[in-house]
Enzyme design. Sequence first.
Site, mmCIF file in Angstrom:
data_model
loop_
_atom_site.group_PDB
_atom_site.id
_atom_site.type_symbol
_atom_site.label_atom_id
_atom_site.label_comp_id
_atom_site.label_asym_id
_atom_site.label_seq_id
_atom_site.Cartn_x
_atom_site.Cartn_y
_atom_site.Cartn_z
ATOM 1 N N LYS A 1 -23.054 48.743 155.104
ATOM 2 C CA LYS A 1 -24.429 47.953 156.060
ATOM 3 C C LYS A 1 -24.713 46.989 155.210
ATOM 4 O O LYS A 1 -25.524 45.812 155.666
ATOM 5 C CB LYS A 1 -25.621 48.886 155.961
ATOM 6 N N LYS B 1 -14.983 48.733 152.098
ATOM 7 C CA LYS B 1 -15.323 49.617 153.014
ATOM 8 C C LYS B 1 -16.425 48.890 154.054
ATOM 9 O O LYS B 1 -17.146 48.122 153.767
ATOM 10 C CB LYS B 1 -15.729 51.026 152.549
ATOM 11 N N LYS C 1 -24.559 50.131 142.309
ATOM 12 C CA LYS C 1 -26.149 49.899 142.779
ATOM 13 C C LYS C 1 -26.864 49.161 141.622
ATOM 14 O O LYS C 1 -27.471 47.964 141.986
ATOM 15 C CB LYS C 1 -26.810 51.343 142.929
HETATM 16 P P1 TYM Z 1 -23.986 57.638 153.798
HETATM 17 O O1 TYM Z 1 -25.123 57.689 154.259
HETATM 18 O O2 TYM Z 1 -23.537 56.397 152.767
HETATM 19 O O3 TYM Z 1 -22.576 57.880 154.624
HETATM 20 C C1 TYM Z 1 -22.548 59.015 155.265
HETATM 21 C C2 TYM Z 1 -21.104 59.619 155.389
HETATM 22 O O4 TYM Z 1 -20.377 58.572 155.924
HETATM 23 C C3 TYM Z 1 -19.341 58.265 155.360
HETATM 24 N N1 TYM Z 1 -18.964 56.834 155.186
HETATM 25 C C4 TYM Z 1 -17.643 56.428 155.210
HETATM 26 N N2 TYM Z 1 -16.576 56.906 155.378
HETATM 27 C C5 TYM Z 1 -15.478 56.270 155.629
HETATM 28 N N3 TYM Z 1 -15.612 54.858 155.477
HETATM 29 C C6 TYM Z 1 -16.839 54.356 155.329
HETATM 30 N N4 TYM Z 1 -16.670 52.899 155.505
HETATM 31 C C7 TYM Z 1 -17.798 54.953 155.348
HETATM 32 N N5 TYM Z 1 -19.136 54.539 155.184
HETATM 33 C C8 TYM Z 1 -19.555 55.835 155.174
HETATM 34 C C9 TYM Z 1 -19.933 58.879 153.944
HETATM 35 O O5 TYM Z 1 -18.629 59.203 152.899
HETATM 36 C C10 TYM Z 1 -20.558 59.889 154.182
HETATM 37 O O6 TYM Z 1 -19.823 60.922 154.396
HETATM 38 N N6 TYM Z 1 -24.926 60.600 149.874
HETATM 39 C C11 TYM Z 1 -24.616 60.492 151.172
HETATM 40 C C12 TYM Z 1 -25.328 61.186 152.076
HETATM 41 C C13 TYM Z 1 -25.741 62.745 151.427
HETATM 42 C C14 TYM Z 1 -24.781 63.602 151.554
HETATM 43 C C15 TYM Z 1 -25.150 64.879 150.995
HETATM 44 C C16 TYM Z 1 -23.202 63.840 152.116
HETATM 45 C C17 TYM Z 1 -26.824 63.083 150.918
HETATM 46 N N7 TYM Z 1 -26.755 64.457 150.620
HETATM 47 C C18 TYM Z 1 -24.943 66.186 150.931
HETATM 48 C C19 TYM Z 1 -22.909 65.223 151.758
HETATM 49 C C20 TYM Z 1 -23.613 66.235 151.331
HETATM 50 C C21 TYM Z 1 -24.492 59.066 151.537
HETATM 51 O O7 TYM Z 1 -25.143 58.362 151.188
HETATM 52 O O8 TYM Z 1 -23.860 58.720 152.686
#
Ligand code: TYM
Length: 331
Positions: A197, A194, A111
């Site tokens: 967005k 990966k 970031k």
């Molecule tokens: P976020 O919103 O970036 O993504 C949500 C979930 O989708 C998965 N993900 C992917 N998995 C495989 N390949 C990809 N290209 C890909 N892009 C996204 C992420 O691994 C995630 O599981 N910090 C987290 C949200 C969060 C969270 C939590 C998750 C907040 N608190 C507590 C688990 C437990 C996040 O930003 O995910």
Amino acid sequence: METVVSGIRSTGKLHLGNYYGAIHNFVKMQEKYNCYFFIADLHSLTTHPHPDNLHQNVKDILVEYLAAGLDPEKCTLYVQSDVPQIAELYLFLNMNAYLGELERSASFKDKVRMHPENVNAGLLTYPVLMAGDILIHKATKVPVGKDQEQHLEMTRTFSNRFNRIYNVDYFPEAYAFSFSDKLVKVPGLDGNGKMGKSNGGANAIYLSDTPEIIRKKVMRAVTDGGPSEENSSKPEPIQNLFQLISLVSSKDTYDYFNHLYNTCQIRYGDLKKQLAEDMIIATTPLREKIIDIASDKDYLHKVARMGADKARESADRTIKDVKEIIGFRQI
Ligand code: TYM
């Protein structure tokens, strides 16, 4: 019964990375665990969304969760900011989270590199808020994609440290979980890294993308001039396309194109056409449900209220215990 927690940040619509990395597992887990799935709207504040966008994004994700098969009768489905106990636990955990370890987190470094103009404290303590999300329900399993693995490691650091400082055995250890043998990383269409967005959405296929948009995005995916030697290894952009095929297409389709690649007869245009059609088949039922559910405002309201009540009940139990352990006792 083991407790499961996971969430998705409300920074836009859901893509196939979210689906295969996370939601796919949520839907299966709700059948046999005590599951809490939420929309991480507090986490989205690190990017300073406009209030209208924040609200719309939260609604979109709730709709997409339901369309993907999350059942509010089987799991607790809620909006993170509806559970103030999470923010309270985050504050407590922050007191024992150290600058050095937070600065070393890979996602924080990313970031900082990508948005040097907005390195705020919320970004730095992002993993602590995540730990708050998980520990508030004392979860042991967290279905996430590969990119979240380090955050889970940090959650264990914080929970173990809490137990050690207060000499209790209160928080269990939480581990990243996937039904497949390893955590999933869904590749994007731009040839490296990966699905996410970035790149104005061109790198990702969203669950709500129409067939026309999916065809356009996939046809523009990065490729190369093709293999010049039989059975050569695949460079990353090509490997990525094959990985996407393995997610949405049949094994026969994968084997067919793999054979063409290995014999230097591959035509990427044909592969992309097939990939786009299989992505359309995978997403169309979801897109139709999304449109359907989005129009039912009363139902969405009911689901969000019911989830908030259930999540607060569980969160309240934990926060009461934690305050007692820390020494916040009534005078
Ligand atoms: P976020 O919103 O970036 O993504 C949500 C979930 O989708 C998965 N993900 C992917 N998995 C495989 N390949 C990809 N290209 C890909 N892009 C996204 C992420 O691994 C995630 O599981 N910090 C987290 C949200 C969060 C969270 C939590 C998750 C907040 N608190 C507590 C688990 C437990 C996040 O930003 O995910």
